[in-house]
Motif scaffolding. Structure first.
Motif, PDB file in Angstrom:
ATOM      1  N   ARG A 154      -7.037 106.386  24.099  1.00  0.00           N
ATOM      2  CA  ARG A 154      -6.474 105.194  24.718  1.00  0.00           C
ATOM      3  C   ARG A 154      -5.313 105.554  25.634  1.00  0.00           C
ATOM      4  O   ARG A 154      -4.592 106.525  25.403  1.00  0.00           O
ATOM      5  N   ALA A 155      -5.134 104.728  26.657  1.00  0.00           N
ATOM      6  CA  ALA A 155      -3.989 104.790  27.548  1.00  0.00           C
ATOM      7  C   ALA A 155      -3.150 103.550  27.257  1.00  0.00           C
ATOM      8  O   ALA A 155      -3.690 102.449  27.123  1.00  0.00           O
ATOM      9  N   VAL A 156      -1.844 103.718  27.146  1.00  0.00           N
ATOM     10  CA  VAL A 156      -0.946 102.615  26.780  1.00  0.00           C
ATOM     11  C   VAL A 156       0.179 102.544  27.797  1.00  0.00           C
ATOM     12  O   VAL A 156       0.744 103.579  28.193  1.00  0.00           O
ATOM     13  N   ARG A 157       0.522 101.325  28.224  1.00  0.00           N
ATOM     14  CA  ARG A 157       1.635 101.152  29.162  1.00  0.00           C
ATOM     15  C   ARG A 157       2.363  99.845  28.886  1.00  0.00           C
ATOM     16  O   ARG A 157       1.842  98.941  28.228  1.00  0.00           O
ATOM     17  N   ASP A 158       3.570  99.751  29.412  1.00  0.00           N
ATOM     18  CA  ASP A 158       4.397  98.550  29.326  1.00  0.00           C
ATOM     19  C   ASP A 158       3.999  97.653  30.492  1.00  0.00           C
ATOM     20  O   ASP A 158       4.154  98.044  31.652  1.00  0.00           O
ATOM     21  N   SER A 159       3.503  96.466  30.211  1.00  0.00           N
ATOM     22  CA  SER A 159       3.024  95.599  31.279  1.00  0.00           C
ATOM     23  C   SER A 159       4.134  95.101  32.197  1.00  0.00           C
ATOM     24  O   SER A 159       3.879  94.733  33.336  1.00  0.00           O
ATOM     25  N   LYS A 160       5.370  95.105  31.711  1.00  0.00           N
ATOM     26  CA  LYS A 160       6.486  94.650  32.541  1.00  0.00           C
ATOM     27  C   LYS A 160       7.078  95.781  33.371  1.00  0.00           C
ATOM     28  O   LYS A 160       7.831  95.521  34.301  1.00  0.00           O
ATOM     29  N   ASP A 161       6.765  97.032  33.037  1.00  0.00           N
ATOM     30  CA  ASP A 161       7.342  98.173  33.753  1.00  0.00           C
ATOM     31  C   ASP A 161       6.278  99.256  33.915  1.00  0.00           C
ATOM     32  O   ASP A 161       6.389 100.353  33.377  1.00  0.00           O
ATOM     33  N   ARG A 162       5.245  98.949  34.651  1.00  0.00           N
ATOM     34  CA  ARG A 162       4.130  99.884  34.830  1.00  0.00           C
ATOM     35  C   ARG A 162       4.560 101.174  35.518  1.00  0.00           C
ATOM     36  O   ARG A 162       3.962 102.222  35.316  1.00  0.00           O
ATOM     37  N   ALA A 163       5.614 101.108  36.338  1.00  0.00           N
ATOM     38  CA  ALA A 163       6.107 102.298  37.028  1.00  0.00           C
ATOM     39  C   ALA A 163       6.702 103.318  36.059  1.00  0.00           C
ATOM     40  O   ALA A 163       6.872 104.483  36.410  1.00  0.00           O
ATOM     41  N   ALA A 164       6.993 102.895  34.841  1.00  0.00           N
ATOM     42  CA  ALA A 164       7.565 103.800  33.835  1.00  0.00           C
ATOM     43  C   ALA A 164       6.540 104.819  33.347  1.00  0.00           C
ATOM     44  O   ALA A 164       6.896 105.792  32.699  1.00  0.00           O
ATOM     45  N   GLY A 165       5.273 104.591  33.645  1.00  0.00           N
ATOM     46  CA  GLY A 165       4.249 105.552  33.289  1.00  0.00           C
ATOM     47  C   GLY A 165       3.308 105.057  32.206  1.00  0.00           C
ATOM     48  O   GLY A 165       3.450 103.956  31.683  1.00  0.00           O
ATOM     49  N   GLN A 201       1.181 106.331  28.632  1.00  0.00           N
ATOM     50  CA  GLN A 201       1.022 107.302  27.544  1.00  0.00           C
ATOM     51  C   GLN A 201      -0.460 107.433  27.245  1.00  0.00           C
ATOM     52  O   GLN A 201      -1.190 106.436  27.228  1.00  0.00           O
ATOM     53  N   PHE A 202      -0.902 108.662  26.992  1.00  0.00           N
ATOM     54  CA  PHE A 202      -2.295 108.917  26.649  1.00  0.00           C
ATOM     55  C   PHE A 202      -2.371 109.441  25.230  1.00  0.00           C
ATOM     56  O   PHE A 202      -1.595 110.321  24.844  1.00  0.00           O
ATOM     57  N   HIS A 203      -3.307 108.892  24.452  1.00  0.00           N
ATOM     58  CA  HIS A 203      -3.486 109.275  23.050  1.00  0.00           C
ATOM     59  C   HIS A 203      -4.955 109.603  22.832  1.00  0.00           C
ATOM     60  O   HIS A 203      -5.826 108.795  23.163  1.00  0.00           O
ATOM     61  N   GLY A 204      -5.230 110.776  22.271  1.00  0.00           N
ATOM     62  CA  GLY A 204      -6.596 111.193  21.997  1.00  0.00           C
ATOM     63  C   GLY A 204      -7.230 110.338  20.914  1.00  0.00           C
ATOM     64  O   GLY A 204      -6.544 109.578  20.217  1.00  0.00           O
ATOM     65  N   PRO A 205      -8.540 110.452  20.746  1.00  0.00           N
ATOM     66  CA  PRO A 205      -9.255 109.623  19.782  1.00  0.00           C
ATOM     67  C   PRO A 205      -8.736 109.738  18.350  1.00  0.00           C
ATOM     68  O   PRO A 205      -8.575 108.727  17.665  1.00  0.00           O
ATOM     69  N   ALA A 206      -8.456 110.938  17.881  1.00  0.00           N
ATOM     70  CA  ALA A 206      -7.992 111.115  16.496  1.00  0.00           C
ATOM     71  C   ALA A 206      -6.608 110.518  16.302  1.00  0.00           C
ATOM     72  O   ALA A 206      -6.344 109.844  15.299  1.00  0.00           O
ATOM     73  N   ALA A 207      -5.733 110.745  17.267  1.00  0.00           N
ATOM     74  CA  ALA A 207      -4.378 110.193  17.165  1.00  0.00           C
ATOM     75  C   ALA A 207      -4.411 108.665  17.204  1.00  0.00           C
ATOM     76  O   ALA A 207      -3.692 108.000  16.454  1.00  0.00           O
ATOM     77  N   TRP A 208      -5.247 108.102  18.069  1.00  0.00           N
ATOM     78  CA  TRP A 208      -5.344 106.639  18.154  1.00  0.00           C
ATOM     79  C   TRP A 208      -5.899 106.059  16.855  1.00  0.00           C
ATOM     80  O   TRP A 208      -5.403 105.055  16.349  1.00  0.00           O
ATOM     81  N   ALA A 209      -6.922 106.706  16.305  1.00  0.00           N
ATOM     82  CA  ALA A 209      -7.521 106.228  15.048  1.00  0.00           C
ATOM     83  C   ALA A 209      -6.491 106.267  13.917  1.00  0.00           C
ATOM     84  O   ALA A 209      -6.414 105.342  13.105  1.00  0.00           O
ATOM     85  N   ALA A 210      -5.684 107.323  13.864  1.00  0.00           N
ATOM     86  CA  ALA A 210      -4.652 107.426  12.826  1.00  0.00           C
ATOM     87  C   ALA A 210      -3.595 106.337  13.008  1.00  0.00           C
ATOM     88  O   ALA A 210      -3.124 105.747  12.027  1.00  0.00           O
ATOM     89  N   PHE A 211      -3.228 106.052  14.245  1.00  0.00           N
ATOM     90  CA  PHE A 211      -2.259 104.996  14.531  1.00  0.00           C
ATOM     91  C   PHE A 211      -2.782 103.629  14.083  1.00  0.00           C
ATOM     92  O   PHE A 211      -2.092 102.881  13.390  1.00  0.00           O
ATOM     93  N   VAL A 212      -4.015 103.313  14.454  1.00  0.00           N
ATOM     94  CA  VAL A 212      -4.609 102.031  14.073  1.00  0.00           C
ATOM     95  C   VAL A 212      -4.729 101.922  12.554  1.00  0.00           C
ATOM     96  O   VAL A 212      -4.441 100.876  11.961  1.00  0.00           O
ATOM     97  N   ASP A 213      -5.134 103.008  11.906  1.00  0.00           N
ATOM     98  CA  ASP A 213      -5.239 103.015  10.446  1.00  0.00           C
ATOM     99  C   ASP A 213      -3.879 102.747   9.800  1.00  0.00           C
ATOM    100  O   ASP A 213      -3.771 101.971   8.850  1.00  0.00           O
ATOM    101  N   ALA A 214      -2.832 103.372  10.331  1.00  0.00           N
ATOM    102  CA  ALA A 214      -1.487 103.154   9.790  1.00  0.00           C
ATOM    103  C   ALA A 214      -1.045 101.701   9.971  1.00  0.00           C
ATOM    104  O   ALA A 214      -0.433 101.112   9.085  1.00  0.00           O
ATOM    105  N   LEU A 215      -1.381 101.110  11.123  1.00  0.00           N
ATOM    106  CA  LEU A 215      -1.054  99.695  11.339  1.00  0.00           C
ATOM    107  C   LEU A 215      -1.774  98.803  10.341  1.00  0.00           C
ATOM    108  O   LEU A 215      -1.178  97.911   9.739  1.00  0.00           O
TER     109      LEU A 215
END
Length: 68
Positions: A34-45, A47-61
Motif C-alpha cells: 500500500r501507498a499512504v499519504r496525508d490528503s491535506k498535505d500531499r506534497a509531504a510525500g 509512504q510505501f509499505h510492502g504486503p507483509a508489513a501492511w498485513a501486520a499493521f492491519v492485523d494489529a489494528l
C-alpha cells in the motif's frame, strides 16, 4: 520494496470524512502493498509499505494492539 508503482486511485479513510482533521488516503501498489499519504498535505510525500508489513499493521489494528 520491489515495486512502488501505484495501481489504484487513492481512497480517503471513511474515518476522515467531514470535519475530521486527520485525513489519510491509501492506494494499492503493484507488489500488493500500500501507498499512504496525508490528503491535506500531499506534497509531504507518500509512504510505501510492502504486503507483509501492511498485513501486520492491519492485523494489529483489528486486534487492538496499539495504545494511544
Amino acid at each position: 520494496m520491489k515495486n512502488q508503482e501505484i495501481v489504484t486511485r487513492f481512497k480517503k479513510s471513511s474515518a476522515s470524512q467531514g470535519d475530521q482533521q486527520e485525513c489519510v488516503e491509501v492506494a494499492h501498489t503493484a507488489d500488493g502493498g500500500r501507498a499512504v499519504r496525508d490528503s491535506k498535505d500531499r506534497a509531504a510525500g507518500t509512504q510505501f509499505h510492502g504486503p507483509a508489513a501492511w498485513a501486520a499493521f492491519v492485523d494489529a489494528l483489528k486486534n487492538d494492539r496499539f495504545e494511544g
